[in-house]
Design an enzyme around this catalytic site. Structure first.
Site, mmCIF file in Angstrom:
data_model
loop_
_atom_site.group_PDB
_atom_site.id
_atom_site.type_symbol
_atom_site.label_atom_id
_atom_site.label_comp_id
_atom_site.label_asym_id
_atom_site.label_seq_id
_atom_site.Cartn_x
_atom_site.Cartn_y
_atom_site.Cartn_z
ATOM 1 N NE ARG A 68 -5.669 0.573 21.306
ATOM 2 C CZ ARG A 68 -6.948 0.410 21.607
ATOM 3 N NH1 ARG A 68 -7.481 -0.810 21.626
ATOM 4 N NH2 ARG A 68 -7.721 1.443 21.898
ATOM 5 C CG ASP A 93 -11.355 0.560 21.541
ATOM 6 O OD1 ASP A 93 -11.823 1.686 21.360
ATOM 7 O OD2 ASP A 93 -10.201 0.337 21.956
ATOM 8 N N PRO A 107 0.466 -13.533 4.247
ATOM 9 C CG PRO A 107 0.695 -13.055 1.976
ATOM 10 C CD PRO A 107 1.461 -13.156 3.248
ATOM 11 C CD GLU A 115 7.242 -14.622 -4.333
ATOM 12 O OE1 GLU A 115 6.123 -14.997 -3.960
ATOM 13 O OE2 GLU A 115 7.425 -13.556 -4.940
HETATM 14 N N1 SAM Z 1 4.354 -15.349 -1.733
HETATM 15 C C1 SAM Z 1 3.593 -14.954 -0.591
HETATM 16 C C2 SAM Z 1 2.130 -15.339 -0.775
HETATM 17 O O1 SAM Z 1 1.627 -15.169 -1.860
HETATM 18 O O2 SAM Z 1 1.504 -15.776 0.211
HETATM 19 C C3 SAM Z 1 3.672 -13.449 -0.392
HETATM 20 C C4 SAM Z 1 4.967 -12.989 0.148
HETATM 21 S S1 SAM Z 1 4.963 -11.281 0.538
HETATM 22 C C5 SAM Z 1 5.385 -10.570 -0.974
HETATM 23 C C6 SAM Z 1 6.405 -11.079 1.513
HETATM 24 C C7 SAM Z 1 6.182 -11.054 2.995
HETATM 25 O O3 SAM Z 1 5.323 -9.976 3.321
HETATM 26 C C8 SAM Z 1 5.531 -12.265 3.615
HETATM 27 O O4 SAM Z 1 6.465 -13.298 3.855
HETATM 28 C C9 SAM Z 1 4.982 -11.694 4.898
HETATM 29 O O5 SAM Z 1 5.980 -11.611 5.887
HETATM 30 C C10 SAM Z 1 4.595 -10.292 4.502
HETATM 31 N N2 SAM Z 1 3.165 -10.114 4.206
HETATM 32 C C11 SAM Z 1 2.643 -9.770 3.005
HETATM 33 N N3 SAM Z 1 1.319 -9.641 3.074
HETATM 34 C C12 SAM Z 1 0.968 -9.901 4.345
HETATM 35 C C13 SAM Z 1 -0.278 -9.932 5.035
HETATM 36 N N4 SAM Z 1 -1.422 -9.688 4.423
HETATM 37 N N5 SAM Z 1 -0.270 -10.240 6.348
HETATM 38 C C14 SAM Z 1 0.879 -10.508 6.987
HETATM 39 N N6 SAM Z 1 2.101 -10.496 6.378
HETATM 40 C C15 SAM Z 1 2.144 -10.199 5.080
#
Ligand code: SAM
Length: 245
Positions: A160, A175, A91, A118
């Site tokens: 795609r 698109d 994220p 995390e």
């Molecule tokens: N502690 C991290 C933070 O606050 O940035 C969040 C970790 S999340 C619970 C666990 C995993 O989910 C991340 O390492 C990532 O691989 C994935 N993930 C969660 N949200 C995501 C998003 N919006 N985009 C891409 N990957 C995501």
């Protein structure tokens, strides 16, 4: 294109073999390998996580196991060949866009590292960046429990765009985002449904008028839902009729 995914839940990636992507794999347009991260653990519990330095809630994915996994999955890159691009969903990454989907579609090989808990020890990403291009990518401003769903979204958007994957390549060209706008509404038969008629112009056979109508609806929809996209358009992207709308 070759796609490798490293995850602790290989079964989560099963949809990669369904529908359009499955057909692209069967046709040899894409090859997909999903790897279980725990293959590279050495302890009886196959632990992939540990407590965070500095304290705090949750666990962090260990660098040793990820380092070995990436070394093995990427393998020796023959001299003269470019290494694959490593995509790490997070994220905290750069927001994924259609422009990035086009960039990735031009690569011959993508490797995805799915975080859980995390996330992955940052040194894994910093170390990988010394020997291959690495992108930390977010699929939106919300937090998922793992990177697998993000990988499914990114791979589908990229696949795609590959030649031969879509039955009609023109559909990708028309698109949303291809011209910087959201696509307008679409209709099919019957002509009237629950008292709602298809707009007359779409049944007129006048291709110029239909194109203009579609462009106007795309502009209206983008202005209402994504004014940021409209504001980002270069002035040259708008014709006189667009401005008159
Ligand atoms: N502690 C991290 C933070 O606050 O940035 C969040 C970790 S999340 C619970 C666990 C995993 O989910 C991340 O390492 C990532 O691989 C994935 N993930 C969660 N949200 C995501 C998003 N919006 N985009 C891409 N990957 C995501």
């Amino acid at each position: 294109m070759r796609i490798d995914v490293v995850t602790i839940f290989p079964g989560y990636l099963a949809p990669l073999r369904e529908a359009l992507l499955g057909r692209a794999i069967d046709a040899g347009l894409i090859s997909v390998a999903v790897h279980d991260l725990r293959t590279w653990t050495h302890d009886v519990h196959q632990a992939v996580d540990d407590a965070p330095y500095g304290g705090g809630p949750g666990m962090v994915m260990r660098p040793q196991v990820w380092g070995e996994a990436l070394d093995a999955v990427v393998g020796d890159v023959p001299s003269g060949e470019a290494p694959p691009r490593l995509i790490v969903p997070t994220p905290a990454g750069r927001p994924f866009t259609q422009a990035m989907a086009h960039e990735y579609a031009a690569e011959s090989r993508l490797v995805f590292a799915c975080g859980r808990y995390e996330g992955i020890d940052q040194r894994v990403i910093d170390d990988a960046a010394t020997w291959m291009p690495v992108d930390e990518v977010s699929i939106g401003d919300y937090v998922l429990v793992g990177g697998e769903v993000a990988v499914l979204a990114i791979v589908e958007a990229v696949a795609r765009l590959l030649p031969g994957v879509l039955g009609n390549p023109a559909s990708a060209e028309q698109d949303s985002f291809s011209d910087g706008l959201l696509e307008g509404p679409a209709y099919t038969r019957p002509e009237t449904w629950r008292g709602r008629a298809v707009p007359d112009v779409l049944r007129s056979g006048n291709h110029g008028a239909i194109a203009r109508w579609r462009r106007d609806r795309a502009l209206e929809r983008t202005a209402a839902r994504r004014p940021d996209l409209l504001a980002a358009l270069p002035p040259t992207a708008l014709d006189r009729a667009d401005r008159a709308l």
